[in-house]
Every structure is written in structure tokens, then in C-alpha cells.
Scaffold this motif. Sequence first.
Motif, PDB file in Angstrom:
ATOM      1  N   THR A 193       0.840  -1.186   0.000  1.00 28.52           N
ATOM      2  CA  THR A 193       0.000   0.000   0.000  1.00 28.52           C
ATOM      3  C   THR A 193       0.877   1.239   0.000  1.00 28.52           C
ATOM      4  O   THR A 193       1.902   1.298   0.666  1.00 28.52           O
ATOM      5  CB  THR A 193      -0.888   0.027   1.259  1.00 28.52           C
ATOM      6  OG1 THR A 193      -1.667  -1.157   1.286  1.00 28.52           O
ATOM      7  CG2 THR A 193      -1.801   1.235   1.271  1.00 28.52           C
ATOM      8  N   ASN A 242       0.018   6.801  10.869  1.00 23.79           N
ATOM      9  CA  ASN A 242      -0.345   7.709   9.772  1.00 23.79           C
ATOM     10  C   ASN A 242      -1.262   8.836  10.217  1.00 23.79           C
ATOM     11  O   ASN A 242      -1.358   9.853   9.552  1.00 23.79           O
ATOM     12  CB  ASN A 242      -0.987   6.922   8.630  1.00 23.79           C
ATOM     13  CG  ASN A 242      -0.006   5.929   8.023  1.00 23.79           C
ATOM     14  OD1 ASN A 242       1.204   6.090   8.169  1.00 23.79           O
ATOM     15  ND2 ASN A 242      -0.511   4.901   7.358  1.00 23.79           N
ATOM     16  N   TRP A 255       6.343  -0.760   7.418  1.00 21.68           N
ATOM     17  CA  TRP A 255       5.999   0.630   7.054  1.00 21.68           C
ATOM     18  C   TRP A 255       7.296   1.379   6.796  1.00 21.68           C
ATOM     19  O   TRP A 255       8.274   1.252   7.556  1.00 21.68           O
ATOM     20  CB  TRP A 255       5.232   1.255   8.210  1.00 21.68           C
ATOM     21  CG  TRP A 255       4.827   2.700   8.071  1.00 21.68           C
ATOM     22  CD1 TRP A 255       3.646   3.178   7.573  1.00 21.68           C
ATOM     23  CD2 TRP A 255       5.573   3.866   8.495  1.00 21.68           C
ATOM     24  NE1 TRP A 255       3.603   4.547   7.654  1.00 21.68           N
ATOM     25  CE2 TRP A 255       4.791   5.008   8.221  1.00 21.68           C
ATOM     26  CE3 TRP A 255       6.832   4.056   9.055  1.00 21.68           C
ATOM     27  CZ2 TRP A 255       5.199   6.300   8.496  1.00 21.68           C
ATOM     28  CZ3 TRP A 255       7.252   5.354   9.332  1.00 21.68           C
ATOM     29  CH2 TRP A 255       6.444   6.464   9.050  1.00 21.68           C
ATOM     30  N   GLU A 306      -3.926  -2.184  10.198  1.00 24.57           N
ATOM     31  CA  GLU A 306      -4.945  -1.167  10.511  1.00 24.57           C
ATOM     32  C   GLU A 306      -4.451  -0.243  11.636  1.00 24.57           C
ATOM     33  O   GLU A 306      -4.694   0.972  11.611  1.00 24.57           O
ATOM     34  CB  GLU A 306      -6.267  -1.825  10.936  1.00 24.57           C
ATOM     35  CG  GLU A 306      -7.001  -2.569   9.836  1.00 24.57           C
ATOM     36  CD  GLU A 306      -6.358  -3.923   9.502  1.00 24.57           C
ATOM     37  OE1 GLU A 306      -5.521  -4.412  10.312  1.00 24.57           O
ATOM     38  OE2 GLU A 306      -6.674  -4.472   8.429  1.00 24.57           O
ATOM     39  N   GLU A 330      -1.926   2.194  10.331  1.00 23.08           N
ATOM     40  CA  GLU A 330      -2.649   3.276   9.650  1.00 23.08           C
ATOM     41  C   GLU A 330      -3.165   4.299  10.672  1.00 23.08           C
ATOM     42  O   GLU A 330      -3.060   5.499  10.491  1.00 23.08           O
ATOM     43  CB  GLU A 330      -3.843   2.702   8.877  1.00 23.08           C
ATOM     44  CG  GLU A 330      -3.458   1.993   7.593  1.00 23.08           C
ATOM     45  CD  GLU A 330      -3.350   2.950   6.413  1.00 23.08           C
ATOM     46  OE1 GLU A 330      -3.336   4.175   6.634  1.00 23.08           O
ATOM     47  OE2 GLU A 330      -3.266   2.468   5.274  1.00 23.08           O
ATOM     48  N   LYS A 331      -3.713   3.764  11.770  1.00 25.52           N
ATOM     49  CA  LYS A 331      -4.370   4.635  12.744  1.00 25.52           C
ATOM     50  C   LYS A 331      -3.372   5.387  13.622  1.00 25.52           C
ATOM     51  O   LYS A 331      -3.485   6.600  13.822  1.00 25.52           O
ATOM     52  CB  LYS A 331      -5.294   3.783  13.620  1.00 25.52           C
ATOM     53  CG  LYS A 331      -6.137   4.583  14.597  1.00 25.52           C
ATOM     54  CD  LYS A 331      -7.089   3.642  15.331  1.00 25.52           C
ATOM     55  CE  LYS A 331      -8.006   4.423  16.251  1.00 25.52           C
ATOM     56  NZ  LYS A 331      -8.937   3.561  16.992  1.00 25.52           N
ATOM     57  N   LEU A 339       3.306   0.687   2.857  1.00 24.91           N
ATOM     58  CA  LEU A 339       2.919  -0.280   3.879  1.00 24.91           C
ATOM     59  C   LEU A 339       2.712  -1.630   3.200  1.00 24.91           C
ATOM     60  O   LEU A 339       1.914  -1.742   2.261  1.00 24.91           O
ATOM     61  CB  LEU A 339       1.619   0.167   4.568  1.00 24.91           C
ATOM     62  CG  LEU A 339       1.126  -0.681   5.739  1.00 24.91           C
ATOM     63  CD1 LEU A 339       2.127  -0.673   6.883  1.00 24.91           C
ATOM     64  CD2 LEU A 339      -0.236  -0.175   6.227  1.00 24.91           C
TER      65      LEU A 339
END
Length: 635
Positions: free
Chosen positions: A2, A91, A147, A84, A87-88, A157
Motif C-alpha cells: 500500500t 499515519n 511501514w 490497521e 494506519e491509525k 505499507l
Amino acid sequence: MTKGSINVSVENIFPLIKKFLYSDHEIFLRELISNATDATLKLKHLTTIGESKVDYGTPKIEVKIDKEGKKLHIIDQGIGMTAEEVEKYINEVAFSGAEEFLNKYEDSAKDAGIIGHFGLGFYSAFMVADKVEIITKSHTDAPAVHWTCDGSPEFTLEEADKKDRGTEIILHISEGEEEFLEEGRIRELLTKYNKFMPIPIKFGTKEINDPDFTPKTTKDKDGKETTEPHKKITVDDIINNPNPAWTKQPADLEDKDYKSFYRELYPMQFEEPLFHIHLNVDYPFNLTGILYFPKMTNDLNIQKDKIQLYQNQVFVTDNVEGIVPEFLTMLRGVIDSPDIPLNVSRSYLQADGAVKKISSYITRKVADKLKSLFNNNREDFEKKWDDIKIVIEYGMLSEEKFFEKADAFALYPTVDGKYYTFEELTNAIKAKQTDKDDKMVILYASNKDDQHSYIQAAKDKGYEVLLLDSPIVSHLMQKLETSKENISFARVDADHIDNLIKKEDTTISKLSDEEKTKLDELLKEVVPSEKFMIQLEAMDSNASPFMITQPEFMRRMKEMQQTGGGMFGMGNMPEMYNLVVNTNHDLVNEILNTKTRKKQERLINQSLDLARLSQGLLKGEELTNFIKRSYDMIK
């Protein structure tokens, strides 16, 4: 794989982080170790309450340097993250994972020791790295992820093949920041910021003697003994103490443990502390710590910033102003509180009501400890008084509640080595040292040798003389005079003794008014008026003929302004002295009745010099001339 952009509210947060967020680049290591500790403590909490089924074991954090690859690795065995969660928590800049965790498990996580502020703390890495990688495996069955970010809002990612739970952060050290690839520098920072982190931190390995190996001793044919070398083993070099003394209960520690911890805090300090105070409170705020009283001097410029502030065992600062009352910043030790509000960089205290409560608690705790030490072993407390008085006197001046409590243990020593509390002092001197206006006069000296003759004159009257010699004692006397009823302080050389404590009965002068006028005129012609004010007094005929005094008010105001306070402008006033002349002394009568002016002047000057000598005012050329004149008189 990603690709995406980090959710930030400005065009590029990284220059801002580098420029404004942290005052010093070295802070990055503290933040990353703190995050690794958070992750480990989170896992411990989840396994404790049954929400994670993994074996917690005995995890550690590892810091590794790859000097050739210009990389620094921070590896933990904590809770890890899923894709996830990356990401939270990574990011979404400034979203604190620890804060959310505490909110979710508010009751059960109360004592979990989570540090918090994960989001921005992680991004401090970009102060020293131009690329940062995270390889992480959650404690759940979710696959590991990798990451990568090069310091722009762009990131990648993707899945990773990491098998063990936990997180590895890899910093690609920027050009110009190579100091953070040096073992000595990293060890210095780990010792400074993470010395007492609650999770063991491994930094390389070291050789030690094998504890299970017993060297054999053999004898040769001549009977000479030889012992084989001790077997060495290689072990992890754990650079921190995860269980420092302040995290333990006072009942579990002995005096030797407190002294050992003091040496751990201050390895270059060779003198033992005088005593310690263990702070331990969980309501209405959380606070633990140990404060030590070192030996003090009368120097108000004593080095401060010796108390270290921690937040859940993470070093924050050694500038504890605002948290610890100013008078206690001369002490040493540790304070640890998760309730102290800090700004986002975890370096500066923010104004908050809780801080005032913490400061008041520390003041009260110190006062209670001092009272306990005094009550339990007064003799030992008196021996230590000179080493601690500057802190106590400063506290009495600056903290009203401490001033009130100090009545129970503040001491007032005499020139003869006795020690009184204020109540004991007033009871001891009330009968003799109350003047005709019903005011109790407390006599004191600041130097036993310089003021010896004045002290003796007071003792001849049966008066008690205190020895008060700290640089702030003038301020303290002023405070006591305004706080206590009907008392005043007077230094023994502020006037002749009968004037310091005036009684109803007065001594009659042997000189007539006409003779006193003649003597006054003669003295004013000989004695330099810019240095001395003439004061004729009828005293006991055995008292000194000439005495130099310095008025209490003027001298005290000058002293107070020199140490901050007093009346504005008094510090620059010239020294003023009174020349007190005893009109009942035979020498004064001889001066008055001597026929030749030359002899009168010689007697006056010699008597004046003797008075100045007794006060320590005769120095340099004037002292040399006085000695020469004295020899000439002997010839």
C-alpha cells in the motif's frame, strides 16, 4: 503493498517537528524507548486481564547500532501493531495510541504505567533520520507489516515475514547526525533518559565471571599454589535499573538501600546524604520519589537542578521549578508523577492546579519528616543543623505553611553551643532580656571571634547570645519580628549592652554637662566624622572606654538588600558606625583633663584604633601604622 499519504493538517509536518517540537535532537531516543516501553506494558496488562493469550515472559527492549549501514534499531517484544493499527496510530499524526488505550481500559489500566503521547513522540525520529522503517507483528494472529517513510508525507505499507511479536524501528541516520551512531553517545543518552525505565534495556553484551564456575586451586611439587583463571560468560548488557528504590514501599527498604540508590543517582558524589524523605501518595494525585538532604554550606549560589523529574520512570527534566518549592531545589533526588502536566515535547511544565497541590504536599511531607527526625533523635539533628539550616531558613521565608510547621524543629544555636527551639528560647531569656517597654530582646552575634568583646559584655549581664551566621538570617529575623509578638533581634555590636536592653535603672554619668560638651567637641575635632557618629554614654566604669557599634536597622537593611530584599537603595549606602564613649571610664576622664592637645589626640587615636581592632575594622596600612605606634609607645 500500500502507498498513501500521512494524514496531517499542514503541508509537511516534518520540518515543523525538526524546528519547533523538540528543543534538542537527542530527545528522539527517549521518545522511541518510551513508546517501546508503552507497547510492552500494554501487552502485560492485556495478558493480566485475559484479553491476550500470548506468553508475556520476561521481555526486554534492545537498542542496536549498525554503524556501517548508518542505521539505529530499537526493538521491543510488546503488543505490536496490525496494518490497521499502523494506519491509525502512525499515519494519523498526533493521535495518541496510549491515550486511547487508557480511555478504553480506564479502570483496570490505572496502574499499568502507560506513558502516552505515542503519535508525535514517534515522529521525533525524523529529527535525526531521513528515512524510518517500522517492522511490526501484533500479539494477535494478524500478519506482520512493514511501514517505510522518507520524511515526506508519503509512506509505503506492506506485509513482512517477521514471526515474533513486537516492533522494530529502524532509523536511517541523516548526514550530520552521525553522533547517534557512536556507542558512547547512545549509551550516554540511554543512561540519561532511560536509566530507570520499567522494562530492561539491552545495549550490546558484556563479559562477566561465570557464577556457576568455581576456580580450582592446585599445588606443584614445591607446594606453590596456582588458581586457574575464572571462567567468563557473555551476557546481555542491561543498562537500566527497572526497579529503582522510589518504586518500592518504604517498609521494604533499609537505610543502606537509600544510600546505595543515592550513589546510583550521583556516582561522582562522595559524601553520604544526611537523611532522606520517601514520598509516596496516590490521592488526590499520584506521586512517588525520594529526596535527599546533602551537606549544605552558607553559599546561596549552591548548585541546584539536582532533583530529577520522571514520568512513569521516564526522565523528563532536572528543572523542577514549579513542582518542587524553590527552597527545596537545593536538595537532591527523584520525583515521579504521571499527573504532572507536560507539553507535547514532554520537556516543559504546564500551568495546572494539580502542580500547586503537588508542591504543597512535598512541602508538608518535608516538614513532617524534619519534625520526626528532631523528635526521634534531637542530638543527631542538632549535629546536622549547620548542614541543613540554609534550606530550613529559606523555607521559613518563602513558604508560609512551612514557616508555621518549622516552629517545632527550627533551631536557634547560642555562641556556647546550646540549641533552642523558638519556644525554648523565649522561655529561657524572658526574665532577663525583657526591656522596660516589655519587649523581649533577642541578642545575637554573626561571628564569635570578631564580636567577642561584645558577646562577653552581654554574658557578663547574664544574657544569652545566639550565633546566627547564615546569609539570609537578616530576612528571617525581620520575618520573626513581624510574625511573633513583642520581640526584637539586636546584634551584640549594634549598641552598648545597656542600650540594647534598656532597663528602668540608668547609670549616672561622672561628667557634668559642661564636661560632656567639652568632650564631645574634642572628639568631633579628632575623630573622622565621615566614618563615625559620636555617642556619649554613662556606662559601668569597668566597661570599655571606646566601643564601635553599627546601628541594627541600617546594617540589617544593607544585608537584606545584598541577598535580595530590604529597602531599595540601602545596599549602596556607605557603612555607618557609632563611636560609643563611656563617660565613666578613667581613660576618658584622663583624655578630658590632659593638658596638651597632642597627648589628647594620641590617646583618642590609640583608643579609637583599639576599638576598631576589636571590631575587625583595622586592616591594611591602618593596622600597620597602629602596630608601629604601639611599639613606639613601649620604647
